[in-house]
Design a protein around this motif. Structure first.
Motif, mmCIF file in Angstrom:
data_model
loop_
_atom_site.group_PDB
_atom_site.id
_atom_site.type_symbol
_atom_site.label_atom_id
_atom_site.label_comp_id
_atom_site.label_asym_id
_atom_site.label_seq_id
_atom_site.Cartn_x
_atom_site.Cartn_y
_atom_site.Cartn_z
ATOM 1 N N GLY A 3 3.083 11.978 -3.876
ATOM 2 C CA GLY A 3 3.823 11.734 -4.906
ATOM 3 C C GLY A 3 3.668 10.388 -5.457
ATOM 4 N N PHE A 4 3.303 9.526 -4.629
ATOM 5 C CA PHE A 4 2.915 8.112 -5.036
ATOM 6 C C PHE A 4 1.497 8.075 -5.697
ATOM 7 C CE2 PHE A 4 5.830 5.925 -2.406
ATOM 8 C CZ PHE A 4 6.238 4.766 -3.102
ATOM 9 N N ALA A 5 0.660 8.976 -5.241
ATOM 10 C CA ALA A 5 -0.845 9.142 -5.893
ATOM 11 C C ALA A 5 -0.457 9.940 -7.534
ATOM 12 C CB ALA A 5 -1.640 9.898 -5.220
ATOM 13 N N ILE A 6 0.492 10.543 -7.394
ATOM 14 C CA ILE A 6 0.658 11.478 -8.853
ATOM 15 C C ILE A 6 1.163 10.290 -9.969
ATOM 16 C CG2 ILE A 6 2.229 13.014 -9.924
ATOM 17 C CD1 ILE A 6 1.988 14.927 -7.329
ATOM 18 N N ALA A 7 2.179 9.716 -9.210
ATOM 19 C CA ALA A 7 2.667 8.403 -10.229
ATOM 20 C C ALA A 7 1.566 7.460 -10.449
ATOM 21 C CB ALA A 7 3.983 7.691 -9.397
ATOM 22 N N GLY A 8 0.600 7.211 -9.728
ATOM 23 C CA GLY A 8 -0.468 6.325 -9.905
ATOM 24 C C GLY A 8 -1.277 7.041 -11.042
ATOM 25 N N ASP A 9 -1.581 8.191 -10.851
ATOM 26 C CA ASP A 9 -2.454 8.976 -11.806
ATOM 27 C C ASP A 9 -1.537 9.101 -13.194
ATOM 28 O OD1 ASP A 9 -4.869 9.862 -12.118
ATOM 29 O OD2 ASP A 9 -4.615 11.828 -11.200
ATOM 30 N N TYR A 10 -0.466 9.235 -13.360
ATOM 31 C CA TYR A 10 0.261 9.772 -14.334
ATOM 32 C C TYR A 10 0.689 8.299 -15.189
ATOM 33 C CZ TYR A 10 3.496 11.997 -17.667
ATOM 34 O OH TYR A 10 4.057 12.547 -18.892
ATOM 35 N N LEU A 11 0.852 7.282 -14.414
ATOM 36 C CA LEU A 11 1.401 5.752 -15.129
ATOM 37 C C LEU A 11 0.087 5.184 -15.344
ATOM 38 C CD1 LEU A 11 4.441 5.191 -12.759
ATOM 39 C CD2 LEU A 11 4.593 5.913 -14.995
ATOM 40 N N SER A 12 -0.226 5.292 -16.598
ATOM 41 C CA SER A 12 -1.637 4.754 -16.987
ATOM 42 C C SER A 12 -1.250 3.350 -17.783
ATOM 43 C CB SER A 12 -2.187 5.533 -17.947
ATOM 44 O OG SER A 12 -1.502 5.837 -19.317
ATOM 45 N N ALA A 13 -2.042 2.769 -18.400
ATOM 46 C CA ALA A 13 -1.966 1.441 -18.627
ATOM 47 C C ALA A 13 -1.063 1.693 -20.180
ATOM 48 C CB ALA A 13 -3.131 0.819 -19.255
ATOM 49 N N ALA A 14 -1.086 2.689 -20.766
ATOM 50 C CA ALA A 14 -0.400 3.205 -21.855
ATOM 51 C C ALA A 14 0.996 3.317 -21.643
ATOM 52 C CB ALA A 14 -0.926 4.509 -22.553
ATOM 53 N N SER A 15 1.393 3.795 -20.402
ATOM 54 C CA SER A 15 2.769 3.810 -20.060
ATOM 55 C C SER A 15 3.349 2.464 -19.809
ATOM 56 C CB SER A 15 2.920 4.491 -18.735
ATOM 57 O OG SER A 15 2.624 5.993 -18.924
ATOM 58 N N PHE A 16 2.710 1.353 -19.256
ATOM 59 C CA PHE A 16 3.053 0.281 -18.964
ATOM 60 C C PHE A 16 3.293 -0.716 -20.038
ATOM 61 C CE2 PHE A 16 2.155 -3.923 -16.417
ATOM 62 C CZ PHE A 16 3.566 -4.343 -16.668
ATOM 63 N N LEU A 17 1.906 -0.882 -20.638
ATOM 64 C CA LEU A 17 1.730 -1.820 -21.687
ATOM 65 C C LEU A 17 2.220 -1.140 -22.898
ATOM 66 C CD1 LEU A 17 -1.951 -3.241 -20.708
ATOM 67 C CD2 LEU A 17 0.277 -4.355 -20.331
ATOM 68 N N GLY A 18 1.734 -0.230 -23.272
ATOM 69 C CA GLY A 18 2.261 0.457 -24.641
ATOM 70 C C GLY A 18 3.518 0.845 -24.909
ATOM 71 N N ILE A 19 4.180 1.318 -24.039
ATOM 72 C CA ILE A 19 5.529 1.827 -24.051
ATOM 73 C C ILE A 19 6.461 0.444 -24.272
ATOM 74 C CG2 ILE A 19 7.569 2.800 -23.068
ATOM 75 C CD1 ILE A 19 5.928 4.958 -22.024
ATOM 76 N N CYS A 20 6.237 -0.523 -23.471
ATOM 77 C CA CYS A 20 6.964 -1.949 -23.543
ATOM 78 C C CYS A 20 6.697 -2.274 -24.806
ATOM 79 C CB CYS A 20 6.499 -2.845 -22.323
ATOM 80 S SG CYS A 20 6.796 -2.441 -20.641
ATOM 81 N N GLY A 21 5.751 -2.351 -25.439
ATOM 82 C CA GLY A 21 5.158 -2.943 -26.696
ATOM 83 C C GLY A 21 6.027 -2.160 -27.678
ATOM 84 N N ALA A 22 6.147 -0.646 -27.320
ATOM 85 C CA ALA A 22 6.617 -0.111 -28.401
ATOM 86 C C ALA A 22 8.423 -0.357 -28.604
ATOM 87 C CB ALA A 22 6.243 1.431 -28.143
ATOM 88 N N ILE A 23 8.838 -0.384 -27.368
ATOM 89 C CA ILE A 23 10.274 -0.849 -27.258
ATOM 90 C C ILE A 23 10.453 -2.191 -27.761
ATOM 91 C CG2 ILE A 23 12.230 -0.979 -25.721
ATOM 92 C CD1 ILE A 23 11.018 1.035 -23.721
ATOM 93 N N ALA A 24 9.850 -3.109 -27.487
ATOM 94 C CA ALA A 24 9.776 -4.435 -28.035
ATOM 95 C C ALA A 24 9.817 -4.310 -29.325
ATOM 96 C CB ALA A 24 8.868 -5.373 -27.288
ATOM 97 N N VAL A 25 9.041 -3.688 -30.173
ATOM 98 C CA VAL A 25 8.812 -3.768 -31.654
ATOM 99 C C VAL A 25 9.792 -2.908 -32.250
ATOM 100 C CG1 VAL A 25 7.377 -3.583 -33.332
ATOM 101 C CG2 VAL A 25 6.652 -4.701 -31.294
ATOM 102 N N ASN A 26 9.867 -1.563 -31.591
ATOM 103 C CA ASN A 26 10.526 -0.533 -32.678
ATOM 104 C C ASN A 26 11.791 0.089 -31.691
ATOM 105 O OD1 ASN A 26 8.440 0.075 -34.546
ATOM 106 N ND2 ASN A 26 7.085 0.829 -32.945
ATOM 107 N N GLY A 27 12.028 -0.773 -30.784
ATOM 108 C CA GLY A 27 13.480 -0.161 -30.155
ATOM 109 C C GLY A 27 13.678 1.215 -29.726
#
Length: 542
Positions: free
Chosen positions: A60-84
């Motif tokens: 389960g941890f490995a699946i999360a590690g595979d699925y949560l890419s840099a886009a999930s962490f960096l990209g989504i945080c940035g998208a919410i910060a700018v586009n809410g």
């Protein structure tokens, strides 16, 4: 790097030396883990599926590690910060996508297959044409996903390590590629899985600490945080970031098409589905599901706080003007909260995320080529003496890792400065259009035939690629891959709304027009295996 924040004052200057030191420490620890894990890599099952030795929580941890890419962490945080709100829709899309993948196909594929997605698709159909088509679509998805991750590594360098020239970014891409090759060559799936587990723990732990910190600054009151984000917003009106339409209001069809690709494409991503071959039983696969859903769901809730927190404390205008653009939101928030030390940790986590994801993609692509094309198409499942050629298959897989690694490095260097969203969209669109229809039909429709499978995979692949090439992300705008020419006749940025239904239609059409009668016995056996797991450990031969 010294910038003023929306909350007033000046952010502390990041420390590239500290960032590199923390990253190297992570690399040293994970390399030690990979070397330790490699001692038991003796057979193809060890190399591809880690000997099916991981427990449900570990996987389960490995699946999360595979699925949560840099886009999930960096990209989504940035998208919410700018586009809410519209940025948070990405979090919802990714999470719903994971539920579809887990509940619709994951356990059934684990019970039916052996090492790769093609094992499932070819179980009751003709081996050679189906395996070849499945291997080609798998390699296409993995390559373009790899390209995006590698190019993204170079793009993040300017912010995280203070390197802003092309040569420096190319060097970092090459280093990430070499490390990826070493991880997969030495550790196989077992080593890669442990890297994913460590990376998931660090990523979720780091996100949790930053989330608590942001909430503490706002009195643990989400309403106060949202009011601060509205005050710092540059949108007109300012409270637009709390409602839909800021990014996709002009063309909602674009989001529907992208949403279809994300939600359905995830269920066809071969590197995610391959994770389920690393557990010994269907019960452990179900435990993996539960752990993965909790970990991924909690993480995406963190992104809501981190995104609005970055908007409130750093400011969307500061984020947009930073070297990494919207991808800089999380690192800049870390710099604001904890200075260079937390920035160094987040930098290491971001690079570790890229490294872990590309390692998972690489072993999936290598397994697809060696197991599907070499072992089952070229060697027809046997070597010259009529026995299974497991050792030769693993040797071919290792050589394939080197080739894929070199191609990924060259492609990542060549893709610097280009539209990375185009590469990610292409990977998801291919997975949703070519892989998912054949998986669903194979698991749930007894009338499905070899012709339907081949038409669906090649047709979905071709449609997705052609529509992406004819879309605005490839030409016709300043942010396009080819900004100086314009042949964009497809109006949407993602082909999913057309290519996905086309993939399903071609699978149906090919089957109903095929007079060939596939084996009813194998269809019944596949149904029993998929639902019960009985016989899942046996070789898939017919």
């Amino acid at each position: 790097m010294m910038v003023s924040s929306a909350a007033g004052g000046t952010l502390m200057e990041s420390n590239p030396v500290l960032n590199i030191s923390v990253f190297l420490a992570f690399v040293a620890v994970t390399l030690f883990i990979v070397i330790r894990a490699s001692r038991n890599n003796k057979t193809a099952a060890d190399y591809y599926a880690a000997g099916r030795s991981f427990t449900g929580p570990q996987n389960g941890f490995a699946i999360a590690g595979d699925y949560l890419s840099a886009a999930s962490f960096l990209g989504i945080c940035g998208a919410i910060a700018v586009n809410g709100y519209d940025g948070f829709l990405y979090s919802i899309g990714f999470l719903v996508a994971w539920l579809v993948a887990l509940l619709l196909v994951a356990e059934l594929m684990r019970n039916t297959g052996k090492f790769t997605m093609a094992d499932v698709l070819s179980f009751r159909l003709k081996q050679r044409p189906v395996r070849m088509a499945a291997a080609i679509t798998t390699l296409a998805v993995c390559f373009f996903y790899l390209l995006a991750q590698m190019a993204g590594a170079g793009g993040l360098v300017s912010l995280l390590l203070g390197i802003d020239d092309k040569l420096g970014q190319s060097l970092v891409i090459a280093i990430v590629g070499v490390l990826m090759i070493l991880y997969v060559l030495i550790g196989g799936m077992k080593g890669t899985t442990w890297v994913q587990i460590v990376k998931a723990f660090l990523l979720i732990g780091g996100a949790a600490a930053m989330t608590i910190w942001v909430l503490a600054l706002n009195g643990f009151n989400l309403n106060t945080l949202l009011e601060s984000a509205v005050a710092a917003s540059v949108s007109d009106p300012k409270d637009a970031i709390l409602g839909p339409g800021l990014k996709y209001g002009a063309n909602p069809w674009d989001f529907i098409s992208l949403g279809l690709a994300l939600v359905l494409g995830t269920a066809g991503l071969p590197h995610v589905l391959m994770r389920f071959y690393t557990v010994p039983t269907a019960k452990e696969a179900r435990r993996s599901v539960v752990w993965a859903i909790w970990l991924i769901g909690i993480f995406y809730l963190f992104t809501l706080v981190l995104g609005y927190g970055a908007g409130a404390l750093v400011g969307p205008d500061v984020i947009a003007a930073a070297p990494g653009g919207v991808n800089s939101a999380a690192p800049l928030l870390a710099l604001y909260l904890g200075g260079p030390v937390l920035m160094g940790f987040i930098s290491a986590v971001a690079f570790a995320t890229i490294l872990a994801v590309v390692a998972g993609l690489t072993i999936t692509a290598a397994a697809s080529f060696a197991h599907d094309i070499y072992a089952n198409v070229v060697k027809k499942g046997k070597n010259g003496d009529g026995v299974s050629d497991s050792d030769g298959e693993v040797k071919v897989a290792r050589r394939t890792v080197i080739v894929i690694g070199v191609l990924a490095i060259l492609g990542g260097i060549g893709a610097q400065g280009q539209n990375i969203a185009f590469l990610v969209a292409l990977a998801f669109a291919i997975a949703a259009s070519a892989n998912l229809p054949t998986i669903v039909f194979s698991l749930f429709w007894r009338r499905f035939t070899t012709r339907g499978a081949v038409w669906s995979m090649y047709g979905g692949l071709t449609a997705a690629v052609v529509l992406i090439i004819l879309s605005p992300v490839f030409s016709g705008s300043p942010t396009s891959t080819l900004p100086n020419v314009d042949f964009a006749i497809w109006p949407l940025e993602n082909p999913g709304i057309l290519s996905i239904p086309l993939g399903f239609f071609l699978g149906w059409l090919g089957s109903v027009t095929d007079r060939t009668v596939e084996s009813r016995t194998l269809a019944a056996e596949m149904e029993v295996r998929s639902l019960t797991g009985f016989g899942a450990e046996k070789a898939v031969e017919h």
